[in-house]
Design a protein around this motif. Structure first.
Motif, PDB file in Angstrom:
ATOM      1  N   ILE A  93     -50.333   2.712   8.223  1.00 58.58           N
ATOM      2  CA  ILE A  93     -49.884   3.751   7.294  1.00 58.58           C
ATOM      3  C   ILE A  93     -49.897   3.241   5.857  1.00 58.58           C
ATOM      4  CG2 ILE A  93     -47.419   3.201   7.465  1.00 58.58           C
ATOM      5  CD1 ILE A  93     -46.823   6.196   7.396  1.00 58.58           C
ATOM      6  N   ILE A  94     -49.689   1.933   5.680  1.00 57.34           N
ATOM      7  CA  ILE A  94     -49.684   1.347   4.339  1.00 57.34           C
ATOM      8  C   ILE A  94     -51.031   1.537   3.647  1.00 57.34           C
ATOM      9  CG2 ILE A  94     -50.336  -0.931   5.210  1.00 57.34           C
ATOM     10  CD1 ILE A  94     -48.058  -0.179   2.189  1.00 57.34           C
ATOM     11  N   ASN A  95     -52.124   1.617   4.433  1.00 56.01           N
ATOM     12  CA  ASN A  95     -53.465   1.793   3.860  1.00 56.01           C
ATOM     13  C   ASN A  95     -53.808   3.259   3.613  1.00 56.01           C
ATOM     14  OD1 ASN A  95     -54.013  -1.042   4.030  1.00 56.01           O
ATOM     15  ND2 ASN A  95     -54.373  -0.780   6.226  1.00 56.01           N
ATOM     16  N   TYR A  96     -52.945   4.153   4.081  1.00 57.36           N
ATOM     17  CA  TYR A  96     -53.213   5.592   3.935  1.00 57.36           C
ATOM     18  C   TYR A  96     -51.991   6.318   3.347  1.00 57.36           C
ATOM     19  CZ  TYR A  96     -57.138   4.547   7.031  1.00 57.36           C
ATOM     20  OH  TYR A  96     -58.285   4.027   7.593  1.00 57.36           O
ATOM     21  N   ILE A  97     -51.321   5.637   2.402  1.00 52.43           N
ATOM     22  CA  ILE A  97     -50.094   6.195   1.819  1.00 52.43           C
ATOM     23  C   ILE A  97     -50.330   7.586   1.261  1.00 52.43           C
ATOM     24  CG2 ILE A  97     -48.522   5.995  -0.156  1.00 52.43           C
ATOM     25  CD1 ILE A  97     -48.457   3.009   0.289  1.00 52.43           C
ATOM     26  N   PHE A  98     -51.403   7.749   0.493  1.00 56.19           N
ATOM     27  CA  PHE A  98     -51.629   9.028  -0.195  1.00 56.19           C
ATOM     28  C   PHE A  98     -52.002  10.137   0.783  1.00 56.19           C
ATOM     29  CE2 PHE A  98     -52.388   5.864  -3.598  1.00 56.19           C
ATOM     30  CZ  PHE A  98     -51.370   6.264  -4.450  1.00 56.19           C
ATOM     31  N   LEU A  99     -52.802   9.808   1.804  1.00 52.97           N
ATOM     32  CA  LEU A  99     -53.176  10.811   2.807  1.00 52.97           C
ATOM     33  C   LEU A  99     -51.935  11.316   3.544  1.00 52.97           C
ATOM     34  CD1 LEU A  99     -55.177  12.383   4.590  1.00 52.97           C
ATOM     35  CD2 LEU A  99     -55.369  10.332   6.030  1.00 52.97           C
ATOM     36  N   VAL A 100     -51.108  10.393   4.022  1.00 51.45           N
ATOM     37  CA  VAL A 100     -49.902  10.780   4.768  1.00 51.45           C
ATOM     38  C   VAL A 100     -48.948  11.558   3.868  1.00 51.45           C
ATOM     39  CG1 VAL A 100     -47.919   9.932   6.079  1.00 51.45           C
ATOM     40  CG2 VAL A 100     -50.131   8.797   6.317  1.00 51.45           C
ATOM     41  N   ALA A 101     -48.808  11.118   2.618  1.00 59.78           N
ATOM     42  CA  ALA A 101     -47.920  11.800   1.674  1.00 59.78           C
ATOM     43  C   ALA A 101     -48.409  13.220   1.381  1.00 59.78           C
ATOM     44  CB  ALA A 101     -47.812  10.996   0.381  1.00 59.78           C
ATOM     45  N   ILE A 102     -49.721  13.396   1.267  1.00 60.80           N
ATOM     46  CA  ILE A 102     -50.280  14.732   1.013  1.00 60.80           C
ATOM     47  C   ILE A 102     -49.988  15.677   2.173  1.00 60.80           C
ATOM     48  CG2 ILE A 102     -52.452  16.024   0.792  1.00 60.80           C
ATOM     49  CD1 ILE A 102     -53.496  13.608  -0.892  1.00 60.80           C
ATOM     50  N   ILE A 103     -50.218  15.199   3.408  1.00 66.12           N
ATOM     51  CA  ILE A 103     -49.923  16.032   4.585  1.00 66.12           C
ATOM     52  C   ILE A 103     -48.431  16.340   4.662  1.00 66.12           C
ATOM     53  CG2 ILE A 103     -49.993  16.155   7.116  1.00 66.12           C
ATOM     54  CD1 ILE A 103     -52.730  16.377   5.787  1.00 66.12           C
ATOM     55  N   ASP A 104     -47.604  15.334   4.377  1.00 67.95           N
ATOM     56  CA  ASP A 104     -46.155  15.532   4.354  1.00 67.95           C
ATOM     57  C   ASP A 104     -45.779  16.613   3.337  1.00 67.95           C
ATOM     58  OD1 ASP A 104     -43.409  15.295   4.578  1.00 67.95           O
ATOM     59  OD2 ASP A 104     -43.290  13.340   3.599  1.00 67.95           O
TER      60      ASP A 104
END
Length: 391
Positions: A93-104
């Protein structure tokens, strides 16, 4: 309680259950993955809250055209996708912070904007205090049990493994949402010119729109609670300890919710003034003298007096949306601006946290609590003015 109100009730309970998972325990998990660095956490929340605002704007026209239940359902599906993404990525998840945050962010926007409007439509102003008291009491019972249960489970199982149960809860929410019905769909335009003229002419409407800006720094997922959560992690360290502490706090909050049921509307302003002043002093004490003692004092005041502020404040603004100037034609615009104000203040708060950590040092983040302290006392004063206007 009619069928749709019952569905809203169940949905609120399930959402409250999942929110325990995404608050303290997610921060601890994320904190561990990022090797206890605050800057990645700040980046995550800045992105997530920015995209909540973007979601509000994207769906605003459909909301105006009365597609609230459909969008609410999409929001639930996106929340399930968000949990699935966490389970799939695990430590990556540390490598995809922005992707996960956008979906959140998108999932919260699609969920909360239509949900706020459905709450005003399915629950009358007359029933709101009783409904709010009951739902908050039940949710606090859940908030006592779930953190303790999570603390125990996360001692033996990973955050990702436990997440599977919460994914199932979102599936249940999605299924029961089909029991909710929209009114007739229509083709109407957002009337911002009319709404802004009303803002210019009505100072109490301006007060009601300033409230979310102030709350976005404090009681409504503001930077205040992330700072407190970080200090809780520093002081209590393990999932089990955090579970115990969160459960105790929830018990105090439960007492506040029960007391709220018996507070008369004519006494709201007295409660707001007292709670606002004591909370202001307590937060300032923590800002200048951060210690385990001042942290415990804050948590007690937060779950008792700040709970009163949140309940009265939210009820006042929700009831205000049902006045004759807004209810008929401008409720969608009202809630869009409210949610955009939330987005602006949340992003501002987390940006301040990011800048302090980047240029001054994470050991100074306690001084940021001065901003929430001021915001909370101002919110108390504004809600008092709104309550006077209604009385």
């Amino acid at each position: 309680m009619d069928k749709e109100k019952r569905i809203m009730f169940i949905t609120d309970i399930l959402n409250s259950t999942t929110s325990v998972y995404f608050s303290t325990f997610f921060v601890l998990y994320f904190f561990n993955v990022t090797n206890y660095e605050i800057i990645p956490l700040a980046k995550y929340y800045i992105t997530a809250y920015l995209f909540i605002g973007i979601a509000f704007i994207l769906i605003s026209k459909l909301i105006k055209n009365n597609y609230k239940v459909e969008l609410f359902r999409i929001g639930i599906a996106l929340r399930a996708l968000y949990v699935a993404l966490i389970m799939f990525l695990k430590e990556n998840i540390i490598n995809y912070i922005f992707l996960v945050a956008i979906i959140d962010g998108l999932s919260q926007g699609f969920y909360s904007y239509p949900k706020n409007l459905l709450n005003t439509e399915k629950i009358s102003n007359e029933d709101r205090q009783k409904y709010s008291s009951i739902i908050n009491t039940v949710c606090q019972f859940i908030s006592i049990i779930i953190p303790l249960l999570l603390g125990i489970l996360l001692t033996y199982f990973s955050y990702v493994e436990v997440g599977k149960a919460f994914f199932i809860l979102f599936v249940i929410m999605y299924i029961i949402s089909f029991k909710l019905k929209d009114g007739k769909h229509n083709k109407r335009k957002l009337e911002f010119n009319k709404f802004f003229k009303l803002i210019k002419a009505n100072k109490h409407l301006r007060y009601s729109l300033l409230k979310p800006f102030l709350s976005g720094l404090t009681i409504s997922s503001g930077v205040m609670y992330l700072i407190i959560t970080l200090y809780k992690i520093y002081n209590f360290k393990t999932n089990l300890n955090l579970g115990f502490v969160t459960s105790i706090c929830s018990f105090v909050c439960l007492v506040a919710c029960i007391i709220f049921k018996f507070i008369k509307k004519k006494d709201f302003n007295k409660v707001m003034i007292f709670s606002g002043f004591i909370s202001f002093i307590t937060i300032l004490l923590f800002a200048f003298f951060p210690s385990k003692a001042s942290l415990i004092a804050f948590m007690f005041i937060d779950n008792l007096l700040i709970t009163f502020i949140a309940l009265i404040s939210n009820m006042t603004v929700t009831n205000y949306s049902n006045n004759k100037e807004i209810k008929k034609d401008l409720k969608s615009e009202f809630y869009l601006i409210i949610d955009v104000m939330f987005m602006i203040s949340r992003v501002l708060g987390y940006t301040l946290l990011f800048l302090v950590c980047l240029f001054i040092g994470k050991e100074y983040i306690n001084y940021l609590m001065i901003v929430p302290a001021i915001s909370l006392i101002l919110e108390s004063m504004i809600i008092c003015k709104l309550n006077k206007e209604k009385s």
